[in-house]
Design a protein around this motif. Structure first.
Motif, PDB file in Angstrom:
ATOM      1  N   GLU A 388       0.849  -1.180   0.000  1.00  0.00           N
ATOM      2  CA  GLU A 388       0.000   0.000   0.000  1.00  0.00           C
ATOM      3  C   GLU A 388       0.893   1.240   0.000  1.00  0.00           C
ATOM      4  O   GLU A 388       1.931   1.268   0.664  1.00  0.00           O
ATOM      5  N   HIS A 389       0.476   2.253  -0.753  1.00  0.00           N
ATOM      6  CA  HIS A 389       1.255   3.486  -0.771  1.00  0.00           C
ATOM      7  C   HIS A 389       1.366   4.009   0.665  1.00  0.00           C
ATOM      8  O   HIS A 389       0.353   4.247   1.326  1.00  0.00           O
ATOM      9  N   PRO A 390       2.598   4.201   1.167  1.00  0.00           N
ATOM     10  CA  PRO A 390       2.753   4.556   2.585  1.00  0.00           C
ATOM     11  C   PRO A 390       2.615   6.034   2.901  1.00  0.00           C
ATOM     12  O   PRO A 390       2.694   6.423   4.067  1.00  0.00           O
ATOM     13  N   GLY A 391       2.447   6.880   1.878  1.00  0.00           N
ATOM     14  CA  GLY A 391       2.351   8.313   2.139  1.00  0.00           C
ATOM     15  C   GLY A 391       3.717   8.978   2.141  1.00  0.00           C
ATOM     16  O   GLY A 391       4.491   8.853   1.184  1.00  0.00           O
ATOM     17  N   SER A 392       4.069   9.648   3.230  1.00  0.00           N
ATOM     18  CA  SER A 392       5.251  10.499   3.250  1.00  0.00           C
ATOM     19  C   SER A 392       6.544   9.740   2.996  1.00  0.00           C
ATOM     20  O   SER A 392       7.524  10.327   2.531  1.00  0.00           O
ATOM     21  N   ALA A 393       6.602   8.448   3.278  1.00  0.00           N
ATOM     22  CA  ALA A 393       7.824   7.673   3.053  1.00  0.00           C
ATOM     23  C   ALA A 393       8.208   7.623   1.580  1.00  0.00           C
ATOM     24  O   ALA A 393       9.378   7.407   1.256  1.00  0.00           O
ATOM     25  N   TRP A 394       7.246   7.822   0.696  1.00  0.00           N
ATOM     26  CA  TRP A 394       7.505   7.780  -0.742  1.00  0.00           C
ATOM     27  C   TRP A 394       7.431   9.169  -1.386  1.00  0.00           C
ATOM     28  O   TRP A 394       7.398   9.291  -2.607  1.00  0.00           O
ATOM     29  N   ILE A 395       7.403  10.209  -0.594  1.00  0.00           N
ATOM     30  CA  ILE A 395       7.316  11.578  -1.111  1.00  0.00           C
ATOM     31  C   ILE A 395       8.563  12.339  -0.683  1.00  0.00           C
ATOM     32  O   ILE A 395       8.926  12.343   0.499  1.00  0.00           O
ATOM     33  N   ARG A 396       9.204  13.005  -1.608  1.00  0.00           N
ATOM     34  CA  ARG A 396      10.452  13.693  -1.284  1.00  0.00           C
ATOM     35  C   ARG A 396      10.209  14.983  -0.502  1.00  0.00           C
ATOM     36  O   ARG A 396      10.916  15.286   0.447  1.00  0.00           O
ATOM     37  N   SER A 397       9.183  15.757  -0.923  1.00  0.00           N
ATOM     38  CA  SER A 397       8.890  17.004  -0.222  1.00  0.00           C
ATOM     39  C   SER A 397       7.391  17.278  -0.301  1.00  0.00           C
ATOM     40  O   SER A 397       6.891  17.768  -1.312  1.00  0.00           O
ATOM     41  N   PHE A 398       6.680  16.970   0.778  1.00  0.00           N
ATOM     42  CA  PHE A 398       5.244  17.252   0.828  1.00  0.00           C
ATOM     43  C   PHE A 398       4.938  18.729   0.607  1.00  0.00           C
ATOM     44  O   PHE A 398       4.087  19.079  -0.204  1.00  0.00           O
ATOM     45  N   PRO A 399       5.587  19.654   1.315  1.00  0.00           N
ATOM     46  CA  PRO A 399       5.210  21.063   1.154  1.00  0.00           C
ATOM     47  C   PRO A 399       5.421  21.567  -0.266  1.00  0.00           C
ATOM     48  O   PRO A 399       4.696  22.458  -0.712  1.00  0.00           O
ATOM     49  N   TYR A 400       6.394  20.996  -0.959  1.00  0.00           N
ATOM     50  CA  TYR A 400       6.693  21.484  -2.302  1.00  0.00           C
ATOM     51  C   TYR A 400       5.824  20.836  -3.372  1.00  0.00           C
ATOM     52  O   TYR A 400       5.453  21.490  -4.339  1.00  0.00           O
ATOM     53  N   ALA A 401       5.495  19.545  -3.222  1.00  0.00           N
ATOM     54  CA  ALA A 401       4.901  18.815  -4.349  1.00  0.00           C
ATOM     55  C   ALA A 401       3.625  18.052  -4.037  1.00  0.00           C
ATOM     56  O   ALA A 401       2.992  17.531  -4.954  1.00  0.00           O
ATOM     57  N   GLY A 402       3.217  17.965  -2.781  1.00  0.00           N
ATOM     58  CA  GLY A 402       1.966  17.307  -2.473  1.00  0.00           C
ATOM     59  C   GLY A 402       2.108  15.828  -2.188  1.00  0.00           C
ATOM     60  O   GLY A 402       3.211  15.277  -2.151  1.00  0.00           O
ATOM     61  N   PRO A 403       0.970  15.124  -2.027  1.00  0.00           N
ATOM     62  CA  PRO A 403       0.979  13.778  -1.454  1.00  0.00           C
ATOM     63  C   PRO A 403       0.936  12.623  -2.447  1.00  0.00           C
ATOM     64  O   PRO A 403       0.986  11.460  -2.032  1.00  0.00           O
ATOM     65  N   TYR A 404       0.808  12.889  -3.749  1.00  0.00           N
ATOM     66  CA  TYR A 404       0.494  11.816  -4.691  1.00  0.00           C
ATOM     67  C   TYR A 404       1.719  11.361  -5.481  1.00  0.00           C
ATOM     68  O   TYR A 404       2.686  12.104  -5.653  1.00  0.00           O
ATOM     69  N   SER A 405       1.643  10.141  -5.999  1.00  0.00           N
ATOM     70  CA  SER A 405       2.689   9.577  -6.851  1.00  0.00           C
ATOM     71  C   SER A 405       2.085   9.160  -8.189  1.00  0.00           C
ATOM     72  O   SER A 405       0.899   8.820  -8.265  1.00  0.00           O
ATOM     73  N   PRO A 406       2.898   9.145  -9.246  1.00  0.00           N
ATOM     74  CA  PRO A 406       2.397   8.641 -10.532  1.00  0.00           C
ATOM     75  C   PRO A 406       2.143   7.136 -10.451  1.00  0.00           C
ATOM     76  O   PRO A 406       2.781   6.432  -9.657  1.00  0.00           O
TER      77      PRO A 406
END
Length: 587
Positions: A388-406
């Motif tokens: 399952e997509h774990p959220g912040s563990a797979w995001i480099r910068s939440f404040p800059y780019a948001g929570p989603y992945s392609p």
């Protein structure tokens, strides 16, 4: 462009011939070159044609060159943002804010311009060589080879036209030394259409997987007509494709039952592929894989996810919200999907507000179009056959780019090292084909033509074919631990007649369906431009998105009369001269 004329021969020489020694060393041809007679036969022309096909995937290894237009088509269309953080590949930052400059610090637009013209030169080399070799090649083969080369040339010119509008045009009859003297012009549709018409007339339907065929030419001709708002002519071409069209490997065009299988490498050359770009692994060069997408994976996934780099191409808040439906399963076509009560719940709000305390995150329980979870990686939703997509563990910068992945064109865990090329710096060289035109796109373009011609019921039937496929609950994303339970509250229905009661209502529905069905596939920006609504739609997008991504989009705006086109690279104007190559308005 003069130097590019020689490049295809050098490439084919390296592919087809080894280096040989000779006592007559002073008479040996220059390394990497071939004398005309060596190419003036069927094998030589086929080799040159393969070089032209290879340009579909880009020439210089620059990610801007990719056939999926992930930056110029999707990011600039509001489907996604650059992602990652502000410092990585920073030359995209001004582009996503509609602040692109003709001075091209990373040579992005320059490589795109040069790469497409290199493809054109390769096609012209095929045609000019074929003209001198034709006596020794069967007539039907000559026609096929010329048709394939002209199709590819039409595609490269179409790509340039939709990006820059006013472009230099030359064919195989123009001497090399005259090419730099050719000015740019917007009047190239006639030549583009002539190439597609020739391909339709001369390339067989059953032409072999990986090659273009007559029905791809017909679909592209319809698309060219649609871009010119010649709706009756476009409809005729689309009708023929829908009625009689087959793939190059002789499958009747059809929508796949499972939406996710469009993007699965194990299902390449499927019945929905009208025109695609082939890819391969373990060839000794990762450029033969989807090198243009190597950054477009979740960030820092480790063994639990694909790619492990680099967090680019993150879907937008606005796109995710667009998948919100009514309890009856219809889109919110009035734009209210961005209202607070309809926003898709996501981990961004909780991460930012609660200082990374994600325990408060509650998955969205309201109705959603099931295509959201084939298109966007969301926290708590299974990510293909990974975790399952774990959220912040797979995001480099939440404040800059948001929570989603392609999530489209991402390889599966079960495909690691079999449908990926791991021989370079990243695991993220996948080898599924990228589909430039697929059958659902054809159906929706046909629906668009029907709306503009006033055939609203015909348009509704075409759109509902696409929605009916999406409504196949057997293929919705399921919970990892319970394959009988949907991963979210998916609700989707076909459009009733009332939604197509007026031309304006029907137009809104068809255009929105393109947004949902083709999200992240490089179409959105060019659709908005040809519909004449880019400034309004994209300024609304910026206003909404900048509430959350302040650093990325704060103060950005789309300028009508300028940003509908991309800047012609100043380096190209410097080469040809400002009296020959003129810049687009506003730059």
């Amino acid at each position: 462009m003069y130097r590019l004329k020689k490049l295809p021969i050098a490439i084919v020489a390296l592919l087809m011939f080894g280096v040989s020694c000779s006592d007559e060393f002073l008479e040996v041809a220059p390394t990497g070159s071939l004398a005309g007679p060596l190419l003036e036969n069927q094998a030589g022309v086929e080799g040159l044609l393969i070089g032209a096909y290879s340009a579909l995937n880009g020439v210089f290894g620059n990610r801007f060159e990719g056939p999926n237009h992930w930056i110029t088509g999707s990011i600039c269309g509001g489907d996604a943002n650059k992602g990652t953080d502000s410092g990585d590949y920073s030359s995209i930052n001004p582009i996503q804010r509609y602040e692109a400059s003709p001075v091209d610090p990373n040579n992005d637009f320059t490589r795109f311009w040069q790469g497409r013209y290199e493809g054109i030169v390769r096609c012209n080399n095929v045609l000019s060589t074929l003209a001198t070799a034709a006596d020794g090649i069967p007539a039907a083969t000559v026609a096929r080879l010329a048709g394939e080369a002209r199709f590819l040339r039409g595609h490269f010119y179409f790509d340039l036209k939709k990006h820059f509008n006013s472009i230099p045009y030359f064919d195989e009859t123009v001497p090399t030394e005259e090419v730099p003297l050719i000015p740019n012009t917007p009047d190239v549709w006639t030549q583009i259409e002539a190439d597609f018409q020739f391909a339709f007339d001369n390339v067989p339907a059953d032409n072999g997987a990986g090659r273009v065929n007559k029905w791809a030419a017909a679909a592209y001709m319809g698309k060219a007509k649609l871009y010119q708002q010649q709706f009756a002519e476009a409809k005729q071409w689309f009708d023929d494709v829908i009625e009689d069209g087959v793939t190059s490997n002789n499958l009747k065009y059809a929508l796949l039952d499972d939406y996710a299988q469009i993007y699965n490498a194990e299902n390449d050359n499927h019945a929905e592929a009208v025109l695609d770009v082939e890819s391969a692994n373990n060839t000794g060069n990762v450029q033969n894989a989807n090198a243009f997408d190597d950054l477009n994976y979740p960030y820092n996934t480790g063994p639990d996810g694909p790619g492990n780099c680099c967090g680019f191409f993150q879907p937008s808040f606005e796109l995710a919200n667009s998948f919100r439906t009514t309890p009856e399963g219809l889109p919110l076509l009035d734009g209210s999907y961005n209202n607070p009560e309809n926003e898709v719940q996501n981990s961004f709000f909780h991460v930012i507000v609660n200082e990374n305390d994600e325990d408060t995150f509650v998955e969205d329980a309201n109705p959603l179009d099931p295509r959201i979870d084939h298109s966007i990686g969301r926290k708590g939703i299974p990510y293909l056959d990974w975790i399952e997509h774990p959220g912040s563990a797979w995001i480099r910068s939440f404040p800059y780019a948001g929570p989603y992945s392609p999530k489209k064109y991402i390889y599966y865990k079960s495909q690691e090292n079999s449908f990926t090329d791991g021989s370079s710096w990243t695991r993220g060289y996948a080898t599924m084909n990228y589909t430039i035109i697929r059958y659902a796109d054809v159906l929706l373009m046909a629906a668009e033509a029907e709306v503009e011609l006033g055939n609203l019921e015909a348009a509704r039937a075409l759109v509902n074919q696409v929605r009916a496929r999406a409504a196949n609950s057997e293929h919705w994303v399921k919970e990892n631990d319970d394959p009988d339970t949907d991963a979210a509250n998916y609700v989707i229905a076909e459009y009733p007649p009332s939604q197509f009661a007026t031309q304006e209502d029907a137009r809104t529905a068809v255009r929105f369906e393109r947004k949902l069905e083709l999200s992240g596939e490089g179409h959105r920006f060019f659709d908005l431009v040809r519909w004449g609504v880019a400034a309004d739609v994209l300024n609304d997008y910026l206003a909404y998105e900048s509430q959350y991504l302040v650093t990325k989009f704060g103060g950005a705006s789309f300028t009508a009369g300028k940003n509908e086109l991309y800047p012609i690279p100043q380096s190209q104007i410097d080469i040809q001269g400002a009296d020959i190559l003129t810049q687009n308005p506003g730059y």
